[in-house]
Design a protein around this motif. Structure first.
Motif, short mmCIF file in Angstrom:
data_model
loop_
_atom_site.label_atom_id
_atom_site.label_comp_id
_atom_site.label_asym_id
_atom_site.label_seq_id
_atom_site.Cartn_x
_atom_site.Cartn_y
_atom_site.Cartn_z
N ALA A 1 0.92 -1.21 0.13
CA ALA A 1 -0.01 -0.02 0.13
C ALA A 1 0.92 1.29 -0.06
CB ALA A 1 -0.89 0.04 1.19
N ARG B 1 -5.03 0.76 -4.45
CA ARG B 1 -4.53 0.14 -3.08
C ARG B 1 -4.98 -1.25 -2.74
NH1 ARG B 1 -6.57 2.73 2.42
NH2 ARG B 1 -8.39 2.02 1.18
N ALA B 2 -6.29 -1.31 -3.12
CA ALA B 2 -6.84 -2.75 -2.83
C ALA B 2 -6.33 -3.77 -3.93
CB ALA B 2 -8.65 -2.36 -2.80
N ASP C 1 -11.92 -1.49 -4.46
CA ASP C 1 -11.55 0.03 -4.79
C ASP C 1 -12.77 0.75 -5.31
OD1 ASP C 1 -8.70 0.19 -4.38
OD2 ASP C 1 -8.17 -1.08 -6.20
N SER D 1 -9.64 -9.22 0.44
CA SER D 1 -9.20 -7.93 -0.22
C SER D 1 -9.92 -6.81 0.61
CB SER D 1 -8.81 -7.91 -1.62
OG SER D 1 -8.17 -8.96 -2.02
N THR E 1 -8.67 -3.84 3.27
CA THR E 1 -8.35 -2.42 2.91
C THR E 1 -9.54 -1.82 3.79
OG1 THR E 1 -10.06 -2.78 0.96
CG2 THR E 1 -7.82 -2.53 0.71
#
Length: 405
Positions: free
Chosen positions: A137, A145-146, A280, A326, A330
């Motif tokens: 990250a 990011r994810a 995301d 995931s 996040t």
């Protein structure tokens, strides 16, 4: 409002791109591959080591639970103790401990020692994934990011597609102990790759234990962990006994088991890619969709288990539910504030509570005489339990969570 820990990491480690980023991702994913093989292959060879250790299959399931217990205990302890250290050094140390635990598992003389060695093997699991997720990250732009974090878990899904079927074949021909010996070798390879390619961050001298423990004050952290601890249990409930179900209910021979595990891995790979994308795009809402999907697929499992042609597509569907990882990883980055390392590691503690709870409840259903396929209904109940916790998290989180920009 952005997370201070992630901001600090970004200043120490600039965004990477191209070949260097790919090498970092491959190095970290290799560790995920090793962990995925030992976690899921232990379930795939459960009938073999049950016979080898002289116990029945529900009792052998406690070996899987012992590994999960190691993850649950080890993740927060190692995360708090190592929060100030450079992440690349932490990852090498975690893989070293992992290699030792699996090497000892390969030579365990009896069932009692196997429980001890599997517990030891699980201790670095959650901390590795948590620190690896934070490293990734910190080297990619926030909007990716994810999806970037999901690449660490991609190593785990590759393990379910290729690693688990491969070691299952090795187990059939050379014995179940080779499963853990191979994992130990892959862990050592991961240590070398991380030493060569991971970015040399300088650590965070302000990451004192009390700051990390501050994550435990957040209700949103606990609710997010609860979603994973209960909701993910459904998948593990089925997976732990899928080999036994395939042989006893579907009526297939041992030669078909690697195919079943590979098919499950394909589902996990699809779920991992979709989960990263959905996290995301939709944030925590993606978790609800994955839990509903899992409950539906798990309800189909007892009906599909009678025939291989119906079992395989349902196994893929159950594997897709693995994309939940995931999403929750996040989410924890958004709600943990300064305590990023602990929260990221606790995510895998939660999943391994699920790994302990699912096989335990599934084993109880089997021991009660409900049959191997009944694990599907038990799993569906766990997925819906996770969804109920998600509802509470979502309703309360809308008022209290300020997401990173």
């Amino acid at each position: 409002m952005s997370s201070p820990d992630l901001d600090a990491a970004s200043t120490l480690t600039p965004f990477l791109s191209g070949q260097r980023l790919a090498l970092v991702l491959i190095s970290l994913a290799m560790g995920g591959f090793a962990i995925g093989v030992t976690e899921f292959a232990a379930m795939s060879v459960l009938p073999d080591f049950a016979k080898g250790l002289g116990v029945d299959e529900p009792t052998a399931g406690h070996v899987i639970s012992a590994y999960a217990a190691g993850v649950v205990v080890g993740a927060p302890i190692l995360a708090v103790m190592g929060a100030r250290l450079p992440r690349w050094l932490l990852l090498i140390g975690f893989m070293g401990l992992f290699a030792i635990g699996n090497g000892l598992s390969a030579i365990a003389p009896d069932y009692q020692w196997m429980l001890v060695f599997r517990f030891l093997s699980g201790i670095p699991h959650g901390a590795y994934f948590g620190v690896a997720a934070l490293m990734i990250a910190s080297i990619v732009p926030l909007q990716f990011r994810a999806r970037a974090v999901s690449t660490t878990l991609l190593g785990l899904t590759f393990a379910t597609v290729f690693g688990v079927p491969a070691v299952n074949l090795v187990s059939q021909h050379f014995g179940w102990r080779w499963t853990f010996a191979i994992v130990s070798v892959v862990a050592v390879l991961t240590m070398v790759l991380i030493a060569l390619y991971a970015p040399r961050d300088k650590g965070d001298p302000e990451a004192v234990p009390m700051r990390e423990l501050g994550a435990l004050k957040s209700g949103q952290v606990w609710l997010t962990l609860g979603v994973g601890a209960i909701g993910f249990g459904g998948m593990f409930c089925v997976y732990a006994y899928v080999a036994s179900t395939a042989q006893a209910v579907t009526g297939v021979g041992p030669s078909i088991l690697p195919v079943i595990f590979a098919i499950f891995g394909v589902g996990m790979m699809i779920g991992n890619v979709l989960g990263g994308w959905a996290a995301d795009r939709f944030g925590m809402k993606a978790a609800a969709g994955l839990l509903l999907w899992s409950a539906f697929a798990l309800c189909l499992y007892p009906l599909a288990a009678q025939n291989l042609s119906t079992l395989l597509p349902v196994v893929v569907m159950i594997g897709i539910g693995g994309g939940l990882g995931s999403v929750l990883q996040t989410r924890l980055m958004d709600v943990a504030g300064d305590a990023q390392t602990l929260a990221a590691a606790l995510n895998h503690s939660a999943f391994n509570l699920a790994n302990a709870l699912g096989p335990l409840l599934g084993g109880m259903a089997i021991a009660a005489g409900w049959g191997f396929a009944s694990t599907g209904y038990v799993g569906a109940g766990l997925a819906l339990g996770g969804l109920a916790i998600w509802v509470v998290a979502y309703l309360t989180g809308r008022k209290t969570v300020v997401k990173n920009p």
